[in-house]
Motif scaffolding. Sequence first.
Motif, PDB file in Angstrom:
ATOM      1  N   ASP A  17       0.821  -1.206   0.000  1.00  0.00           N
ATOM      2  CA  ASP A  17       0.000   0.000   0.000  1.00  0.00           C
ATOM      3  C   ASP A  17       0.858   1.260   0.000  1.00  0.00           C
ATOM      4  O   ASP A  17       0.554   2.227  -0.696  1.00  0.00           O
ATOM      5  CB  ASP A  17      -0.925   0.013   1.219  1.00  0.00           C
ATOM      6  CG  ASP A  17      -2.023  -1.029   1.141  1.00  0.00           C
ATOM      7  OD1 ASP A  17      -2.267  -1.549   0.034  1.00  0.00           O
ATOM      8  OD2 ASP A  17      -2.634  -1.323   2.178  1.00  0.00           O
ATOM      9  N   MET A  18       1.926   1.255   0.793  1.00  0.00           N
ATOM     10  CA  MET A  18       2.793   2.427   0.836  1.00  0.00           C
ATOM     11  C   MET A  18       3.491   2.642  -0.497  1.00  0.00           C
ATOM     12  O   MET A  18       3.637   3.784  -0.950  1.00  0.00           O
ATOM     13  CB  MET A  18       3.809   2.289   1.967  1.00  0.00           C
ATOM     14  CG  MET A  18       3.185   2.465   3.335  1.00  0.00           C
ATOM     15  SD  MET A  18       4.374   2.389   4.678  1.00  0.00           S
ATOM     16  CE  MET A  18       5.306   3.867   4.375  1.00  0.00           C
ATOM     17  N   ALA A  19       3.916   1.572  -1.148  1.00  0.00           N
ATOM     18  CA  ALA A  19       4.553   1.699  -2.462  1.00  0.00           C
ATOM     19  C   ALA A  19       3.575   2.311  -3.462  1.00  0.00           C
ATOM     20  O   ALA A  19       3.946   3.177  -4.253  1.00  0.00           O
ATOM     21  CB  ALA A  19       5.045   0.342  -2.940  1.00  0.00           C
ATOM     22  N   ALA A  20       2.310   1.884  -3.396  1.00  0.00           N
ATOM     23  CA  ALA A  20       1.294   2.432  -4.298  1.00  0.00           C
ATOM     24  C   ALA A  20       1.071   3.918  -4.004  1.00  0.00           C
ATOM     25  O   ALA A  20       0.929   4.729  -4.928  1.00  0.00           O
ATOM     26  CB  ALA A  20      -0.009   1.657  -4.155  1.00  0.00           C
ATOM     27  N   MET A  21       1.059   4.288  -2.722  1.00  0.00           N
ATOM     28  CA  MET A  21       0.861   5.684  -2.339  1.00  0.00           C
ATOM     29  C   MET A  21       2.001   6.558  -2.865  1.00  0.00           C
ATOM     30  O   MET A  21       1.765   7.607  -3.468  1.00  0.00           O
ATOM     31  CB  MET A  21       0.776   5.805  -0.817  1.00  0.00           C
ATOM     32  CG  MET A  21       0.631   7.232  -0.319  1.00  0.00           C
ATOM     33  SD  MET A  21       0.593   7.375   1.471  1.00  0.00           S
ATOM     34  CE  MET A  21       2.275   6.906   1.900  1.00  0.00           C
ATOM     35  N   PHE A  22       3.252   6.125  -2.664  1.00  0.00           N
ATOM     36  CA  PHE A  22       4.380   6.915  -3.135  1.00  0.00           C
ATOM     37  C   PHE A  22       4.414   6.987  -4.653  1.00  0.00           C
ATOM     38  O   PHE A  22       4.787   8.009  -5.232  1.00  0.00           O
ATOM     39  CB  PHE A  22       5.698   6.377  -2.577  1.00  0.00           C
ATOM     40  CG  PHE A  22       5.867   6.670  -1.107  1.00  0.00           C
ATOM     41  CD1 PHE A  22       5.853   7.971  -0.643  1.00  0.00           C
ATOM     42  CD2 PHE A  22       6.023   5.643  -0.204  1.00  0.00           C
ATOM     43  CE1 PHE A  22       5.999   8.250   0.711  1.00  0.00           C
ATOM     44  CE2 PHE A  22       6.167   5.908   1.156  1.00  0.00           C
ATOM     45  CZ  PHE A  22       6.152   7.211   1.610  1.00  0.00           C
ATOM     46  N   SER A  23       4.005   5.932  -5.317  1.00  0.00           N
ATOM     47  CA  SER A  23       3.926   5.950  -6.773  1.00  0.00           C
ATOM     48  C   SER A  23       2.908   7.001  -7.233  1.00  0.00           C
ATOM     49  O   SER A  23       3.137   7.720  -8.197  1.00  0.00           O
ATOM     50  CB  SER A  23       3.544   4.558  -7.280  1.00  0.00           C
ATOM     51  OG  SER A  23       3.405   4.560  -8.668  1.00  0.00           O
ATOM     52  N   TRP A  24       1.788   7.074  -6.524  1.00  0.00           N
ATOM     53  CA  TRP A  24       0.757   8.066  -6.850  1.00  0.00           C
ATOM     54  C   TRP A  24       1.292   9.471  -6.633  1.00  0.00           C
ATOM     55  O   TRP A  24       1.079  10.363  -7.453  1.00  0.00           O
ATOM     56  CB  TRP A  24      -0.475   7.791  -6.002  1.00  0.00           C
ATOM     57  CG  TRP A  24      -1.628   8.718  -6.263  1.00  0.00           C
ATOM     58  CD1 TRP A  24      -2.248   8.959  -7.464  1.00  0.00           C
ATOM     59  CD2 TRP A  24      -2.302   9.513  -5.311  1.00  0.00           C
ATOM     60  NE1 TRP A  24      -3.271   9.859  -7.300  1.00  0.00           N
ATOM     61  CE2 TRP A  24      -3.331  10.211  -5.978  1.00  0.00           C
ATOM     62  CE3 TRP A  24      -2.156   9.701  -3.943  1.00  0.00           C
ATOM     63  CZ2 TRP A  24      -4.193  11.079  -5.336  1.00  0.00           C
ATOM     64  CZ3 TRP A  24      -3.028  10.564  -3.305  1.00  0.00           C
ATOM     65  CH2 TRP A  24      -4.026  11.246  -3.999  1.00  0.00           C
ATOM     66  N   ARG A  29      -0.163  13.500 -10.168  1.00  0.00           N
ATOM     67  CA  ARG A  29      -1.616  13.669 -10.120  1.00  0.00           C
ATOM     68  C   ARG A  29      -2.088  14.202  -8.773  1.00  0.00           C
ATOM     69  O   ARG A  29      -3.168  14.743  -8.670  1.00  0.00           O
ATOM     70  CB  ARG A  29      -2.328  12.354 -10.426  1.00  0.00           C
ATOM     71  CG  ARG A  29      -2.103  11.903 -11.865  1.00  0.00           C
ATOM     72  CD  ARG A  29      -2.805  10.613 -12.136  1.00  0.00           C
ATOM     73  NE  ARG A  29      -2.144   9.579 -11.320  1.00  0.00           N
ATOM     74  CZ  ARG A  29      -2.508   8.312 -11.290  1.00  0.00           C
ATOM     75  NH1 ARG A  29      -3.519   7.900 -12.006  1.00  0.00           N
ATOM     76  NH2 ARG A  29      -1.864   7.451 -10.552  1.00  0.00           N
ATOM     77  N   TYR A  30      -1.264  14.022  -7.743  1.00  0.00           N
ATOM     78  CA  TYR A  30      -1.625  14.501  -6.408  1.00  0.00           C
ATOM     79  C   TYR A  30      -1.109  15.926  -6.232  1.00  0.00           C
ATOM     80  O   TYR A  30       0.057  16.198  -6.464  1.00  0.00           O
ATOM     81  CB  TYR A  30      -1.025  13.609  -5.326  1.00  0.00           C
ATOM     82  CG  TYR A  30      -1.227  14.145  -3.932  1.00  0.00           C
ATOM     83  CD1 TYR A  30      -2.458  14.018  -3.303  1.00  0.00           C
ATOM     84  CD2 TYR A  30      -0.206  14.804  -3.266  1.00  0.00           C
ATOM     85  CE1 TYR A  30      -2.656  14.526  -2.037  1.00  0.00           C
ATOM     86  CE2 TYR A  30      -0.395  15.317  -1.992  1.00  0.00           C
ATOM     87  CZ  TYR A  30      -1.623  15.169  -1.387  1.00  0.00           C
ATOM     88  OH  TYR A  30      -1.812  15.681  -0.131  1.00  0.00           O
ATOM     89  N   VAL A  31      -1.992  16.819  -5.825  1.00  0.00           N
ATOM     90  CA  VAL A  31      -1.604  18.201  -5.540  1.00  0.00           C
ATOM     91  C   VAL A  31      -2.186  18.547  -4.173  1.00  0.00           C
ATOM     92  O   VAL A  31      -3.396  18.477  -3.971  1.00  0.00           O
ATOM     93  CB  VAL A  31      -2.149  19.175  -6.607  1.00  0.00           C
ATOM     94  CG1 VAL A  31      -1.797  20.605  -6.256  1.00  0.00           C
ATOM     95  CG2 VAL A  31      -1.632  18.801  -7.982  1.00  0.00           C
ATOM     96  N   ALA A  32      -1.325  18.889  -3.234  1.00  0.00           N
ATOM     97  CA  ALA A  32      -1.783  19.230  -1.889  1.00  0.00           C
ATOM     98  C   ALA A  32      -2.517  20.562  -1.907  1.00  0.00           C
ATOM     99  O   ALA A  32      -2.106  21.499  -2.567  1.00  0.00           O
ATOM    100  CB  ALA A  32      -0.594  19.291  -0.938  1.00  0.00           C
TER     101      ALA A  32
END
Length: 64
Positions: A17-24, A29-32
């Motif tokens: 799950d953490m690997a998927a999160m860091f990949s995202w 695509r992620y903007v804080a």
Amino acid sequence: MTRSGAVVGRFMPLVKDMAAMFSWFDSGRYVADPRRQEQLFGPVSKAEDALGRYTDELGTAQHR
């Protein structure tokens, strides 16, 4: 995900799950958007301020 991460991920789902999160995060695509955080908790600290508080705490910490 690295090969070792894929192997460990079979036994520890958190790693996968953490690997998927860091990949995202890395995908762009992620903007804080800290506006909601600021509404709930007050102004967002700058990294420099947080580091300053942390180093101050380290300086006053008691060694056991």
